[in-house]
Structures are given as C-alpha cells and as structure tokens.
Design an enzyme around this catalytic site. Sequence first.
Site, PDB file in Angstrom:
ATOM      1  N   ARG A 112     -11.593  -9.803  -3.429  1.00 39.72           N
ATOM      2  CA  ARG A 112     -10.831  -9.826  -2.180  1.00 39.72           C
ATOM      3  C   ARG A 112     -10.775  -8.438  -1.568  1.00 39.72           C
ATOM      4  NH1 ARG A 112      -5.594  -7.388  -0.416  1.00 39.72           N
ATOM      5  NH2 ARG A 112      -4.820  -8.742   1.253  1.00 39.72           N
TER       6      ARG A 112
ATOM      7  N   THR B 227       0.830  -1.192   0.000  1.00 42.86           N
ATOM      8  CA  THR B 227       0.000   0.000   0.000  1.00 42.86           C
ATOM      9  C   THR B 227       0.873   1.253   0.000  1.00 42.86           C
ATOM     10  OG1 THR B 227      -1.627  -1.218   1.289  1.00 42.86           O
ATOM     11  CG2 THR B 227      -1.742   1.153   1.422  1.00 42.86           C
TER      12      THR B 227
ATOM     13  N   GLY C 164      -8.843  -6.207   1.410  1.00 42.64           N
ATOM     14  CA  GLY C 164      -7.665  -6.237   2.254  1.00 42.64           C
ATOM     15  C   GLY C 164      -7.767  -5.345   3.469  1.00 42.64           C
TER      16      GLY C 164
END
Length: 431
Positions: free
Chosen positions: A249, A221, A251
Amino acid sequence: MHTKPRLIIHGGAGAITRSNLSPSSYALYASALLSLNRQTSHLLSTGTTALDAATYAVSILEDNPLFNCGKGAVFARDGTIELEASVMVSRGYRKRGCGVVGVTRVRHPILLAREMLVRGEVDGGGGDNGGDGDPSGGGGGAQGHCVLGGKTVERLAEEWGLDIVDEKWFWTRKRWEQHKKGLEGKGSSGEAVKEWEEKVGRVFDGEGEGWDGREYLPQGTVGCVVLDRYGTLCVATSTGGLTNKLPGRIGDTPTIGAGFWAEEWEVPRPVIHRQPEARSPLAAMLPQSLRQVVNDCIPGLSGYAAESHYGFPRDEKRKSDGIQAVAMSGTGNGDSFLRLAAVRTAGAIVRFSPDRSLSSAVSQIAGSGGELQRSAGDRWGKTGEGEGGIIGIELVGGKGKIVSDFNCGGMFRTWVDDEGEEKVMVFKEEY
C-alpha cells in the site's frame, strides 16, 4: 537582509482524547517534541538551511519509538514494516520534491528522500544510461525520478552510504500487540493470531512495555515545515502508514501534492486596463486636457472605465510585489488525502485566489466540516476516513506565518509563536 526563521513540527493526528491520553503519556510526547523544537531552532539560528533542518528533525523522530515512523512504526497485515518518507523545497533544487516507498532496511527513510533530491542536481537524465543497470542514472540522482521504492531505492541507499539496519530494528512490542489486536478485530481468532506470530517470529518475550489496548498510539505521519533565513521553505514527512495495511500500500506521505507540498511564486501587481464605454455628451464639450481631471470626479465621463485585476501585463515588463511561498505537511487518513490531493489543493487556493491566506485554505481542507471531513460522507466518525490535520508555513512580505488545523480528536504539534514563546499542543485547547 535575512528572513526570520520559523518552524512547526507535528507528531501525528487521530482519535486522541483525554481518556486515552493520560497526563503521563502526554508529558512524554510534549517533552520529546519540545526538545526537538529547541534543537531544530538552534540549527536554524546558526544558518542551517531549511532542507537540512527539516530532515534532521524528522530523522530524530524516526529514532523515537513514540511515533509512527522508523523505529516504532506500525506493522502491515503480513507482519512486515514498510516505511515511507518525502521531502520538498520551495526552490533551489530542480526536482523540488522526492518520495520513497516500501522501505524496510533504511534506518532513516527521510535521509534517503533527501539524497534523491540533492543528488538529482548532477543526474545524468532519463533512460538507463546505456543499459548498464545502474539505478543511480549514472549521475547519482536516480535517473531524475522523484519517487522510488522497494529493492531499487534500498540498493541506492547502500550505494550512497546511508545507515542500513536489520528489519528487527524497527520492531516495538507495543506496535506488535496493536497489530495482533487489529487482526483479531478483522475476524481472526486467537489461535490464528498465535499461528501468525509463530510464522513471522515476532515474539518479544517480555521485551519492552506492552500495550493495554486503550492507550493512544499515534497513527499518523510525522512532519516538519521550516522557513530558513534565506527565505526557502522545506517540508519533510515520514510514516509507517496505517496499522495492518495491505503490503504494498502507498499512502499520501510519499505522494507529491497529497501529503506534502512546497512552492513559491511571484506576486503580481494589479494591472490597470481601461475599457471603452459609452461617452457622455458632456465629455465632447470639454477640452481634452480637462477630461481626465473631470473623469476622476465623474467616472465614465471620458468614455473609459478603469478595470483592475491581478496578473502580469502581456506587453509590459513583468512587475512583482515580491515572493510568496507555502509549505505543508499532512497527517491522518492517507487515502482521504490522496483522493483530494489535499495539501496541493490548499496551496492552489492561496496561489490562485489573491485574497486567501494559507490559514483559511488549510481550515477549508482540514478543519472541522472541511473537505477532508466531507469526503468521508456518511462514513465520517465510523471508519477513520477523512480524519487528519495539516501544518504549514506561509511566507508573505518576507515574514513567515505558522498555520495548522485538524478535524479529529487531536494533533501533536510544536512551534514557536510570533512572540517567541515555545508551544506544544495536542488538542485545540491546552491539555
């Protein structure tokens, strides 16, 4: 009296080594981060709020193909790109934090998260406001929701006038080749990859620079933590997620408490209580006026022992030694951050243990041998689990303290130190 602004920015953490990060590549990352540091510092010096400065910094990274966010984000397993972003402030907005997930057409997901936060101040509340199907909740704030994704949040982005782009805007050749190589690594044959490429139509035909399979490409990130002159902290975070993740997905980046956190609290003064204890026979022989004086020299003589602890007295007006605050952004293996609620845990260590600093708490979670590493168990160093880092700022006594730590090969980061010197690093020692 204004607080001295502080900021720290990270560009991702992972298995970075001197063998996969050449001097020329490092120079590109360092130049981009230092330039952004200077731009954002200038904004803060002119009175820009922490929210505006942090989201500005991340929006610039979202346009830079060097980083895994926005343009330059990684591909999911099916050849799509799904973006996530989040923002949180220590005070000033009732939602405090917002995240967006599954974004595919919004050029700057971080600005979408910001809009959700700001527009929440005029939100009409819960429900569907009469069942008219208006996702803004009638008041423009997404019905008070803190996390939204997919078509709903992208429809809001269009209504709010954010920059909408074709999904091809985010594609880069290096990331596509990384994606293909990853599919091969999962047992796909070369022919299967070719068919996949034809199916999704991601052929670059010489456009852009390719990937040699060895050069480090940021996996984590990006994030920015800011303290403004008004004493408010803000964290802004954005990512493309994991390379070849399953579609859908979610996160740690958009999950409050896992990959980002900001809060402030009053620092209570120690409260003195006197507990009865066995009285010395000598105490009965002393005049009342002398008992306390003698007890100061001989504790326990008067029959009361002083006991101090931190907390607000139940029957007295609340007294505080001021405001303490923290804000953090995490980067690395998001699933590991999720399992630990990593950054919120670091914040809780500081808030509920008066003798702990944010620096020590971040190291306990994200430093070498810390909780993230321990969470990987015997998979540490084999699967990427547990790898990552955290940056943050702690506000104590009206002053901001920059902190960071990581347990993997490196973490790109830039800040201005206590002496006013610009810093940019990737390893724990100078490159």
